[in-house]
Design a protein around this motif. Structure first.
Motif, short mmCIF file in Angstrom:
data_model
loop_
_atom_site.label_atom_id
_atom_site.label_comp_id
_atom_site.label_asym_id
_atom_site.label_seq_id
_atom_site.Cartn_x
_atom_site.Cartn_y
_atom_site.Cartn_z
N ILE A 35 0.56 -10.33 -3.80
CA ILE A 35 1.37 -10.86 -2.69
C ILE A 35 1.13 -12.36 -2.54
O ILE A 35 -0.02 -12.81 -2.44
CB ILE A 35 1.02 -10.12 -1.38
N ASP A 36 2.22 -13.13 -2.52
CA ASP A 36 2.13 -14.58 -2.32
C ASP A 36 1.48 -14.88 -0.98
O ASP A 36 1.87 -14.30 0.04
CB ASP A 36 3.52 -15.23 -2.35
N GLY A 37 0.49 -15.78 -1.01
CA GLY A 37 -0.18 -16.18 0.21
C GLY A 37 -1.50 -15.47 0.45
O GLY A 37 -2.27 -15.86 1.33
N VAL A 38 -1.76 -14.42 -0.33
CA VAL A 38 -3.03 -13.69 -0.18
C VAL A 38 -4.13 -14.46 -0.90
O VAL A 38 -3.94 -14.92 -2.03
CB VAL A 38 -2.91 -12.25 -0.72
N GLY A 39 -5.27 -14.61 -0.22
CA GLY A 39 -6.43 -15.27 -0.82
C GLY A 39 -7.37 -14.24 -1.42
O GLY A 39 -6.99 -13.44 -2.28
N GLU A 40 -8.59 -14.23 -0.92
CA GLU A 40 -9.58 -13.26 -1.38
C GLU A 40 -9.23 -11.87 -0.87
O GLU A 40 -8.74 -11.72 0.25
CB GLU A 40 -10.97 -13.64 -0.87
N VAL A 41 -9.49 -10.86 -1.68
CA VAL A 41 -9.24 -9.47 -1.29
C VAL A 41 -10.53 -8.69 -1.41
O VAL A 41 -11.19 -8.72 -2.45
CB VAL A 41 -8.15 -8.82 -2.16
N PRO B 187 -9.04 2.39 -5.30
CA PRO B 187 -9.44 1.10 -4.72
C PRO B 187 -9.04 -0.09 -5.62
O PRO B 187 -8.62 -1.14 -5.13
CB PRO B 187 -10.96 1.20 -4.58
N ALA B 188 -9.13 0.09 -6.93
CA ALA B 188 -8.74 -0.98 -7.86
C ALA B 188 -7.25 -1.25 -7.76
O ALA B 188 -6.82 -2.42 -7.78
CB ALA B 188 -9.13 -0.61 -9.28
N GLU B 189 -6.44 -0.21 -7.63
CA GLU B 189 -4.99 -0.40 -7.49
C GLU B 189 -4.65 -1.06 -6.16
O GLU B 189 -3.76 -1.92 -6.09
CB GLU B 189 -4.26 0.94 -7.63
N VAL B 190 -5.36 -0.68 -5.10
CA VAL B 190 -5.16 -1.31 -3.78
C VAL B 190 -5.45 -2.81 -3.88
O VAL B 190 -4.66 -3.64 -3.42
CB VAL B 190 -6.06 -0.64 -2.72
N GLU B 191 -6.55 -3.16 -4.52
CA GLU B 191 -6.90 -4.58 -4.67
C GLU B 191 -5.86 -5.31 -5.52
O GLU B 191 -5.39 -6.39 -5.15
CB GLU B 191 -8.28 -4.70 -5.32
N TYR B 192 -5.48 -4.72 -6.63
CA TYR B 192 -4.52 -5.35 -7.53
C TYR B 192 -3.18 -5.61 -6.84
O TYR B 192 -2.65 -6.72 -6.90
CB TYR B 192 -4.32 -4.45 -8.76
N LEU C 112 0.83 -1.21 0.00
CA LEU C 112 0.00 0.00 0.00
C LEU C 112 0.86 1.26 0.00
O LEU C 112 0.43 2.31 -0.48
CB LEU C 112 -0.95 0.00 1.20
N ARG C 113 2.07 1.15 0.51
CA ARG C 113 2.98 2.30 0.50
C ARG C 113 3.49 2.61 -0.91
O ARG C 113 4.18 3.60 -1.12
CB ARG C 113 4.16 2.05 1.44
N THR C 114 3.14 1.76 -1.88
CA THR C 114 3.53 2.01 -3.28
C THR C 114 2.38 2.59 -4.10
O THR C 114 2.52 2.79 -5.30
CB THR C 114 4.04 0.72 -3.97
#
Length: 108
Positions: free
Chosen positions: A76-82, A66-71, A19-21
């Motif tokens: 990230i490896d290990g992330v499931g549903e967002v 919000p779309a960029e945050v989700e993307y 998110l810092r990016t």
């Protein structure tokens, strides 16, 4: 040997770094330091729920941020549903900004 899945705390830290990016196109500070991210919750399955706001309801980046945050979170490896929820309560104000953001914008 298979790599162990990251813990929810490790994933949360990785999400915050991602998110810092993400930057508001009108303000040269990332959205995390701007205080636009209210919560980042990660469960044991790696599902991530983010509550965020925008600087105003008329923000020109209301669709893209919000779309960029989700993307970026999904990368990230290990992330499931967002799930990214845009909330308006509490309303954003400059008091939500980190000290780093205030210094960068000359507000201190």
């Amino acid at each position: 040997m298979a790599k162990a899945a990251p813990s929810p705390d490790e994933l949360r830290d990785q999400v915050v770094e991602a998110l810092r990016t993400v930057f508001d196109p009108e303000i040269p500070v990332n959205i995390y330091e701007l205080g636009l991210i209210y919560t980042v919750d990660v469960n044991e399955a790696g599902d991530v729920k983010i509550e965020m706001t925008l600087t105003s309801a008329n923000c020109p980046a209301a669709q893209s941020l919000p779309a960029e945050v989700e993307y970026k979170t999904k990368l990230i490896d290990g992330v499931g549903e967002v799930t990214v929820d845009v909330v308006w309560d509490p309303p954003w104000s400059p008091e939500h900004m980190s000290e780093t953001a205030r210094l960068e914008l000359g507000l201190m």
